[in-house]
Design a protein around this motif. Structure first.
Motif, PDB file in Angstrom:
ATOM      1  N   ASP A   1     113.106  91.905   6.873  1.00 39.00           N
ATOM      2  CA  ASP A   1     114.259  92.520   7.538  1.00 39.00           C
ATOM      3  C   ASP A   1     115.426  91.539   7.544  1.00 39.00           C
TER       4      ASP A   1
ATOM      5  N   ARG B   1     118.174  91.587   9.187  1.00 42.21           N
ATOM      6  CA  ARG B   1     118.651  91.345  10.550  1.00 42.21           C
ATOM      7  C   ARG B   1     117.823  90.270  11.240  1.00 42.21           C
ATOM      8  N   PHE B   2     116.519  90.260  10.981  1.00 33.49           N
ATOM      9  CA  PHE B   2     115.659  89.261  11.600  1.00 33.49           C
ATOM     10  C   PHE B   2     116.067  87.859  11.167  1.00 33.49           C
TER      11      PHE B   2
ATOM     12  N   THR C   1     118.975  86.931  10.114  1.00 32.84           N
ATOM     13  CA  THR C   1     120.271  86.630  10.731  1.00 32.84           C
ATOM     14  C   THR C   1     120.076  86.128  12.153  1.00 32.84           C
ATOM     15  N   VAL C   2     119.160  86.745  12.881  1.00 31.34           N
ATOM     16  CA  VAL C   2     118.859  86.307  14.249  1.00 31.34           C
ATOM     17  C   VAL C   2     118.247  84.908  14.243  1.00 31.34           C
TER      18      VAL C   2
ATOM     19  N   ARG D   1     121.000  82.438  13.718  1.00 31.37           N
ATOM     20  CA  ARG D   1     121.814  82.328  14.924  1.00 31.37           C
ATOM     21  C   ARG D   1     121.070  81.551  16.009  1.00 31.37           C
TER      22      ARG D   1
ATOM     23  N   ASP E   1     125.343  92.075  17.681  1.00 32.52           N
ATOM     24  CA  ASP E   1     124.253  91.102  17.694  1.00 32.52           C
ATOM     25  C   ASP E   1     124.784  89.680  17.843  1.00 32.52           C
TER      26      ASP E   1
ATOM     27  N   THR F   1     122.526  87.562  20.059  1.00 31.51           N
ATOM     28  CA  THR F   1     121.093  87.849  19.996  1.00 31.51           C
ATOM     29  C   THR F   1     120.360  86.699  19.328  1.00 31.51           C
TER      30      THR F   1
ATOM     31  N   TYR G   1     115.871  89.212  20.774  1.00 29.62           N
ATOM     32  CA  TYR G   1     115.512  90.164  19.712  1.00 29.62           C
ATOM     33  C   TYR G   1     114.133  90.761  19.967  1.00 29.62           C
TER      34      TYR G   1
ATOM     35  N   THR H   1     113.565  94.725  20.630  1.00 26.17           N
ATOM     36  CA  THR H   1     112.683  95.490  19.746  1.00 26.17           C
ATOM     37  C   THR H   1     111.589  96.191  20.530  1.00 26.17           C
TER      38      THR H   1
END
Length: 278
Positions: free
Chosen positions: A44, A46-47, A49-50, A53, A227, A230, A235, A239
């Motif tokens: 994923d 997005r994962f 990216t988290v 971050r 996000d 986040t 996260y 979820t």
């Protein structure tokens, strides 16, 4: 201890290996899917990216905490008895403030309409900050959270480093001054090598505490806007609760545990090394 610590961890590991959603939460009958949840997370975008971050948040926080704490500790060491007591008492009071209370105070400080920050900036001529919505902008919200975590963490680090500084013999500083060493050279060549074990312990602890920061973010922004704030613990909760994917949330938590375990290994190695030296 087994029930309060190991059972929840084992339960989370089990859920991360199952297809566990709201229906399974009610019925208690979940299908075993192996590493499918971990594959879903690791593929994923997005994962990841988290994750990036999270490491950025941790690096900025820890760097600021260590620098400011060391400066405060050095300043406190050079103060007289009265002012040293005032500074140490202030640090203890700031450190003792509950996390939720401190977060609420920061929310009011940066409130778009009633916040003192906007009023102060406007009174100084920065009229663009009149009713400026800090929490509607990702970078601004991220910076506020960094400021909050640093403000909460510096007292512990500063008091610990100050305690370490008091163990450095004054004769070493006097000898270095007689040899012509300046303040920075004394800090680098005399003081820091002696307090390095404590500095490394504080560094490891701050990495762990900032890496798993959750309450401040959840109370203030819940990971938003978008996000922008986040990180991995947020996260995982998003979820599990918002999407009702308790399996993916548990898998994200387990990945967080694995990443933090690397820091714990460094922490315990440094702790055992310090014990052997003492």
């Amino acid at each position: 201890m087994l029930y309060l610590l190991l059972y929840p961890l084992a339960r989370a590991v089990l859920i991360s290996l199952q297809d566990f959603r709201l229906r399974e939460l009610i019925s208690g009958d979940a299908e075993f899917v192996g590493l499918a949840n971990y594959r879903a997370l690791l593929t994923d975008p997005r994962f990841w990216t988290v994750v990036r971050r999270t490491f950025l948040f941790m690096a900025v926080d820890v760097a600021l905490i260590m620098v400011l704490a060391l400066l405060v500790a050095l300043m406190t060491e050079r103060l007289g008895r009265v002012w040293r007591t005032v500074v140490l008492s202030s640090l203890v009071l700031a450190w003792a403030m509950p996390v939720v209370a401190a977060t609420t105070v920061f929310q009011w400080l940066f409130h778009s309409e009633f916040g003192i920050v906007n009023r102060a900036l406007t009174s100084l001529g920065a009229h663009s900050f009149e009713r400026y919505p800090w929490f509607a902008h990702g970078t601004a919200a991220f910076a506020i959270l960094v400021t909050l975590v640093v403000w909460q963490s510096v007292p512990f680090a500063a008091i610990t480093l100050y305690s370490a500084l008091t163990t450095v013999p004054a004769e070493l500083h006097e000898s270095a001054r007689l040899d012509g060493a300046g303040a920075f050279r004394i800090l680098r060549s005399v003081t820091f090598p002696l307090i390095r074990p404590i500095v490394m312990l504080v560094l490891c602890l701050e990495v762990i505490w900032t890496f798993k920061a959750f309450v401040q973010i959840w109370v203030m922004t819940k990971g938003g806007p978008g996000d922008a704030t986040t990180i991995l613990p947020v996260y995982a909760v998003q979820t599990a609760l918002s999407r009702q994917r308790y399996d993916l949330g548990s898998a994200a938590s387990m990945i967080t545990v694995v990443l933090m375990s690397g820091v714990l290994v460094l922490y315990f190695r440094q702790l055992f090394r310090q014990e052997n030296e003492s």
